[in-house]
Design an enzyme around this catalytic site. Structure first.
Site, mmCIF file in Angstrom:
data_model
loop_
_atom_site.group_PDB
_atom_site.id
_atom_site.type_symbol
_atom_site.label_atom_id
_atom_site.label_comp_id
_atom_site.label_asym_id
_atom_site.label_seq_id
_atom_site.Cartn_x
_atom_site.Cartn_y
_atom_site.Cartn_z
ATOM 1 N N ARG A 127 -9.483 7.919 -1.000
ATOM 2 C CA ARG A 127 -10.446 8.363 0.014
ATOM 3 C C ARG A 127 -11.318 9.474 -0.540
ATOM 4 N NH1 ARG A 127 -8.647 6.596 5.420
ATOM 5 N NH2 ARG A 127 -10.466 7.705 6.137
ATOM 6 N N THR A 180 -8.021 3.714 8.344
ATOM 7 C CA THR A 180 -9.214 2.881 8.489
ATOM 8 C C THR A 180 -9.250 2.304 9.906
ATOM 9 O OG1 THR A 180 -8.784 2.274 6.198
ATOM 10 C CG2 THR A 180 -10.514 1.053 7.333
ATOM 11 N N GLU A 237 -8.632 0.279 -2.826
ATOM 12 C CA GLU A 237 -9.436 0.338 -1.584
ATOM 13 C C GLU A 237 -10.333 1.550 -1.672
ATOM 14 O OE1 GLU A 237 -6.990 0.764 1.826
ATOM 15 O OE2 GLU A 237 -6.066 -1.178 1.565
ATOM 16 N N ARG A 263 -7.009 12.703 0.549
ATOM 17 C CA ARG A 263 -5.920 13.243 1.371
ATOM 18 C C ARG A 263 -4.547 12.687 0.989
ATOM 19 N NH1 ARG A 263 -7.127 10.197 7.047
ATOM 20 N NH2 ARG A 263 -9.194 11.055 6.713
ATOM 21 N N HIS A 305 -3.361 -4.399 7.825
ATOM 22 C CA HIS A 305 -3.434 -3.269 8.745
ATOM 23 C C HIS A 305 -2.476 -3.461 9.914
ATOM 24 C CE1 HIS A 305 -4.955 0.488 10.175
ATOM 25 N NE2 HIS A 305 -5.563 0.582 9.015
ATOM 26 N N GLU A 337 -10.720 -9.716 3.619
ATOM 27 C CA GLU A 337 -9.437 -9.300 4.196
ATOM 28 C C GLU A 337 -9.657 -9.093 5.690
ATOM 29 O OE1 GLU A 337 -7.416 -6.008 2.296
ATOM 30 O OE2 GLU A 337 -6.228 -5.609 4.096
ATOM 31 N N HIS A 373 1.141 6.341 1.538
ATOM 32 C CA HIS A 373 1.935 7.345 2.263
ATOM 33 C C HIS A 373 3.118 7.877 1.464
ATOM 34 C CE1 HIS A 373 -0.870 7.172 5.375
ATOM 35 N NE2 HIS A 373 -0.695 5.879 5.551
ATOM 36 N N ASN A 401 0.863 -1.181 0.000
ATOM 37 C CA ASN A 401 0.000 0.000 0.000
ATOM 38 C C ASN A 401 0.905 1.239 0.000
ATOM 39 O OD1 ASN A 401 -1.338 2.286 1.108
ATOM 40 N ND2 ASN A 401 -3.023 0.983 1.749
ATOM 41 N N HIS A 416 -5.620 3.495 -1.475
ATOM 42 C CA HIS A 416 -6.932 3.846 -0.928
ATOM 43 C C HIS A 416 -7.293 5.242 -1.446
ATOM 44 C CE1 HIS A 416 -9.580 4.208 2.960
ATOM 45 N NE2 HIS A 416 -10.252 4.465 1.858
HETATM 46 N N1 PXP Z 1 -5.676 -3.114 4.244
HETATM 47 C C1 PXP Z 1 -6.652 -2.187 4.326
HETATM 48 C C2 PXP Z 1 -8.034 -2.582 3.976
HETATM 49 C C3 PXP Z 1 -6.350 -0.852 4.693
HETATM 50 O O1 PXP Z 1 -7.340 0.056 4.760
HETATM 51 C C4 PXP Z 1 -5.007 -0.502 4.931
HETATM 52 C C5 PXP Z 1 -4.664 0.931 5.232
HETATM 53 O O2 PXP Z 1 -4.992 1.733 4.171
HETATM 54 C C6 PXP Z 1 -4.036 -1.496 4.838
HETATM 55 C C7 PXP Z 1 -4.389 -2.807 4.521
HETATM 56 C C8 PXP Z 1 -2.588 -1.206 5.092
HETATM 57 O O3 PXP Z 1 -2.433 -0.903 6.437
HETATM 58 P P1 PXP Z 1 -1.035 -0.365 6.963
HETATM 59 O O4 PXP Z 1 -0.779 0.917 6.248
HETATM 60 O O5 PXP Z 1 -1.251 -0.211 8.428
HETATM 61 O O6 PXP Z 1 -0.006 -1.408 6.614
#
Ligand code: PXP
Length: 246
Positions: free
Chosen positions: A45, A110, A79, A49, A199, A160, A10, A7, A43
């Site tokens: 959003r 999330t 996402e 952001r 997550h 997930e 960031h 992901n 993601h």
């Molecule tokens: N899976 C989902 C559904 C998420 O919403 C996120 C965060 O956007 C992640 C995985 C990745 O989480 P993390 O950034 O904490 O690794």
């Protein structure tokens, strides 16, 4: 072999701090694929952001069988919240996978899993959009058997599991979460669902998650970008000092 989808939200967060063209989202995706990741998760959003619409469009051109990265097995996992606006984006961008997440405007990330039972109608609308463009639908849920049971009826092919609470728990507390994940993994398998998790996962806590039976995919973001900063900062300073000497 468990697939890793990185992901890269960031990377966009850093870029947006100054509204620069760098760090470039496509370059970040290519680096993840070159390092062995099988996909990219972003993601989009409601408040845009971090990831923006243009980022998703550019990533679409990089990933998949026709993507410029030349990695036929790579996928774009989008996402998003189950809204009409996002359904239109699915139809236009045609991601390989759509992961539905609950979205609150004021949350930092999330916060919990989707309530698939309560939001059934909205999920079915997204499932219809996914079917039109052959995108696979995944639901981001808590480790709750009731949520898993409803997933196939709603058109999802994957669940997930939300690992955020596991990740935040002190190590002695973790077996309690893992037991629940294993029970959910067995149930998902019986129902013919693919199993993913994500997550809060990182190098230190990912091992027991990989060992869950039937685990097929992990989505990991924040810790990868944080590690990248700490592992790359020294080199960045060395490169800058060289540039100053020249
Ligand atoms: N899976 C989902 C559904 C998420 O919403 C996120 C965060 O956007 C992640 C995985 C990745 O989480 P993390 O950034 O904490 O690794």
């Amino acid at each position: 072999m468990i697939r890793l989808h990185v992901n890269i939200d960031h990377v966009a967060t850093l870029r947006n701090q100054r509204d620069t063209s760098y760090p470039d989202i496509v370059q970040a995706a290519e680096l993840c694929l070159e390092a062995g990741a099988q996909g990219i998760t972003v993601h989009l959003r409601e408040d845009r952001r971090h990831i923006r619409d243009g980022d998703v469009e550019r990533l679409r051109a990089v990933l998949g069988p026709n993507g410029s990265a030349g990695r036929a097995d790579s996928i774009l996992n989008l996402e998003m919240a189950a809204t009409d606006e996002m359904c239109e984006i699915v139809r236009r961008i045609r991601p390989d996978m759509v992961t539905l997440v609950p979205e609150k405007r004021n949350e930092r990330t999330t916060e919990g899993g989707l309530d698939a039972i309560a939001t059934r109608g909205a999920i079915e609308r997204v499932a219809a959009a996914c079917a039109e463009v052959q995108a696979r639908l995944s639901l981001f849920i808590e480790a709750d058997p009731a949520q898993i049971r409803v997933a196939p009826e709603l058109g999802a092919v994957q669940v997930e599991l939300h690992t955020g609470h596991y990740a935040e728990a002190a190590p002695p507390e973790r077996p309690r979460f893992l037991e629940r994940f294993v029970a959910c993994a067995e149930l998902s398998h019986e129902l013919g669902l693919h199993l993913a998790a994500g997550h809060g996962l990182n190098i230190e806590n990912v091992g027991p998650i990989v060992a869950i039976p039937h685990m097929a995919e992990l989505n990991i973001g924040h810790s990868v970008v944080c590690d990248a900063v700490m592992k790359g900062l020294g080199q960045a300073v060395r490169d800058l000092l060289l540039a100053m000497k020249r």
